[in-house]
Structures are given as C-alpha cells and as structure tokens.
Design a protein around this motif. Structure first.
Motif, short mmCIF file in Angstrom:
data_model
loop_
_atom_site.label_atom_id
_atom_site.label_comp_id
_atom_site.label_asym_id
_atom_site.label_seq_id
_atom_site.Cartn_x
_atom_site.Cartn_y
_atom_site.Cartn_z
N UNK A 237 6.90 14.36 -5.45
CA UNK A 237 8.03 14.56 -4.53
C UNK A 237 7.80 15.77 -3.63
N UNK A 238 8.06 15.54 -2.37
CA UNK A 238 7.87 16.62 -1.41
C UNK A 238 7.73 16.06 -0.01
N UNK A 239 7.25 16.87 0.91
CA UNK A 239 7.11 16.42 2.30
C UNK A 239 6.15 15.24 2.45
N UNK A 240 5.06 15.23 1.67
CA UNK A 240 4.08 14.14 1.79
C UNK A 240 4.71 12.81 1.38
N UNK A 241 5.44 12.84 0.30
CA UNK A 241 6.08 11.61 -0.16
C UNK A 241 7.15 11.13 0.82
N UNK B 140 5.48 9.31 3.68
CA UNK B 140 5.07 7.94 3.30
C UNK B 140 6.29 7.03 3.25
N UNK B 141 7.40 7.52 2.74
CA UNK B 141 8.62 6.71 2.71
C UNK B 141 9.11 6.37 4.11
N UNK B 142 8.97 7.29 5.05
CA UNK B 142 9.40 7.02 6.43
C UNK B 142 8.57 5.90 7.05
N UNK B 143 7.23 5.95 6.81
CA UNK B 143 6.39 4.87 7.34
C UNK B 143 6.73 3.52 6.67
N UNK C 274 0.83 -1.22 0.00
CA UNK C 274 0.00 0.00 0.00
C UNK C 274 0.86 1.26 0.00
N UNK C 275 1.96 1.26 0.77
CA UNK C 275 2.84 2.42 0.81
C UNK C 275 3.54 2.63 -0.54
N UNK C 276 3.88 1.55 -1.23
CA UNK C 276 4.51 1.68 -2.54
C UNK C 276 3.57 2.37 -3.52
N UNK C 277 2.28 2.02 -3.49
CA UNK C 277 1.31 2.67 -4.37
C UNK C 277 1.17 4.15 -4.02
#
Length: 236
Positions: free
Chosen positions: A54-58, A61-64, A44-47
C-alpha cells in the motif's frame, strides 16, 4: 450540356437486411476483441496490486486499472447495443421471409384454382350419371346373354314337376336310411360275438342244490357232480 452541368449519378440500391446484419456482426466482433484485450490488461493490473505494498505505487496501479475498467464498460455497452440491433434485424428478416412464403403460397393456390376450374369445365355430373346408367344397362344385357347361352338343350319342357319332387323326396329318404346305418360308430353297436360257452361245450356252473348221488357214465359222482373219491376200508 453534360460537360457543363455533369451527368446525374445513379443512386445506389439500399442495403439489404443481410448486408446490414453482416456489417453489425463485424462491428460486434471488433468490440469483442477490444474487450478481450482489456480483460488481459486488467488481469495484469490485479497481479501488480497484489504484489505492491500500500502506498503511492499501488494507488497508481489502481488508477490505471480503473481507466481500463471504464473502457471495458463502455465497450460492453456498445456490444449490447449491437446485439440488440442484430436481434431486431433478425426479427425483420424473419417477418420478411414469412411474407415472401405467404406470397408464394397464394400464387400457387391461385394457379391451382385456375387449373382446377379449367378441369371442372370438361367434367360434368350429368355426363357421369349417363355413363353410369349406360354401364348398368350393358351389364344387364351381358347377364341376359350369359343366361341365354347357358340353357340346356337336352331337358324336355313337358316334364311333370310334381313327379320330380316325388322322386327327390324318395331319394332323400333313402339317403337318410343309409346315413342312419352308417352313422353309428362301431363302439356303439350291440355286441354280436358268439357265445364261447356254446362253442367250447363247457358244463354249466353248479347251482348250489344237492344232486342225488348216482353214476354218470358208469362212474360214481358226489353231490356236486364231481367223481366220488373212493373211501378206504377201516380195519377193526
């Protein structure tokens, strides 16, 4: 006294190899379920990362996703450790079963050896040899009895053997002559058919010499013995 100090508790028996293996397998199944849930969360995180710019939101998600991935690696390490423990228990169980089989085999061999020794005490080689000798003696006596019972009462004892041999030679000679006469096949025997020329009274073939002209049975014949052909008179 028991009320004051209390009764001594009985020790529980140590767990068997099968109990330990079952316990570890259950733990391994629990870890596998956790890894599967983490795989679903990672997918789900990959999707979300693909759909997010690219930005803070992405980055959030990468941190989670990184946190979930670390948990997955930890559970995978625990699962590998449990698998190794299960493998070791299986090896010990296999060795234990092999030792039990060897013990049963040794017990069976000892029992069979004891029984065989008891049976060998009742059988002696000397007794077997004596029995074989007695059987051979009885067979010899039986053959003598059969020969005695098979004697002929009608043959006198004063017969000359030389005379019998002479008659036997004469009989063989007669049989040889009969065999020679009867043994020749019909197609090899000489031809004994009667002469047909004699039965039919045919004249012999001419020899080619000139026969003087004369008359046979008052009839003129030529030089070959055939009736002469009358010659016609020539008119002048």
């Amino acid at each position: 006294m028991r009320r004051v100090f209390g009764a001594k508790k009985d020790k529980e028996p140590p767990p068997s190899l099968n109990d330990a293996t079952d316990r570890i397998n259950k733990r391994g199944e629990s870890v596998d379920e956790k890894i599967k849930r983490l795989d679903v969360e990672l997918a789900r995180y990959k999707e979300q990362i693909k759909k997010t710019r690219p930005g803070p939101a992405q980055e959030a998600v990468k941190a989670r996703a990184m946190r979930v991935l670390k948990q997955k690696r930890m559970y995978e390490g625990q699962r590998d450790m449990l698998y190794n423990q299960t493998f070791n228990l299986d090896q010990v169980a296999f060795a234990s079963e092999g030792i039990k089989d060897a013990q049963q085999t040794m017990s069976a061999l000892k029992s069979a050896n004891k029984e065989l020794k008891g049976m060998m005490k009742t059988v002696k080689i000397q007794d077997i040899d004596n029995l074989q000798d007695e059987m051979m003696d009885m067979m010899d006596i039986s053959n003598e009895i059969q020969e005695s019972l098979g004697r002929s009462y009608s043959v006198p004892d004063d017969i000359d053997e030389d005379e019998l041999l002479g008659e036997l030679d004469a009989l063989e000679a007669d049989m040889g002559h009969e065999t020679e006469g009867a043994g020749v096949p019909s197609y090899l025997q000489p031809d004994n058919e009667p002469d047909l020329n004699e039965e039919l009274n045919l004249p012999s073939a001419p020899s080619g010499h000139a026969v003087p002209s004369g008359r046979v049975n008052n009839q003129a014949v030529d030089e070959f013995g055939f009736p002469a052909v009358p010659q016609a008179s020539l008119r002048s």
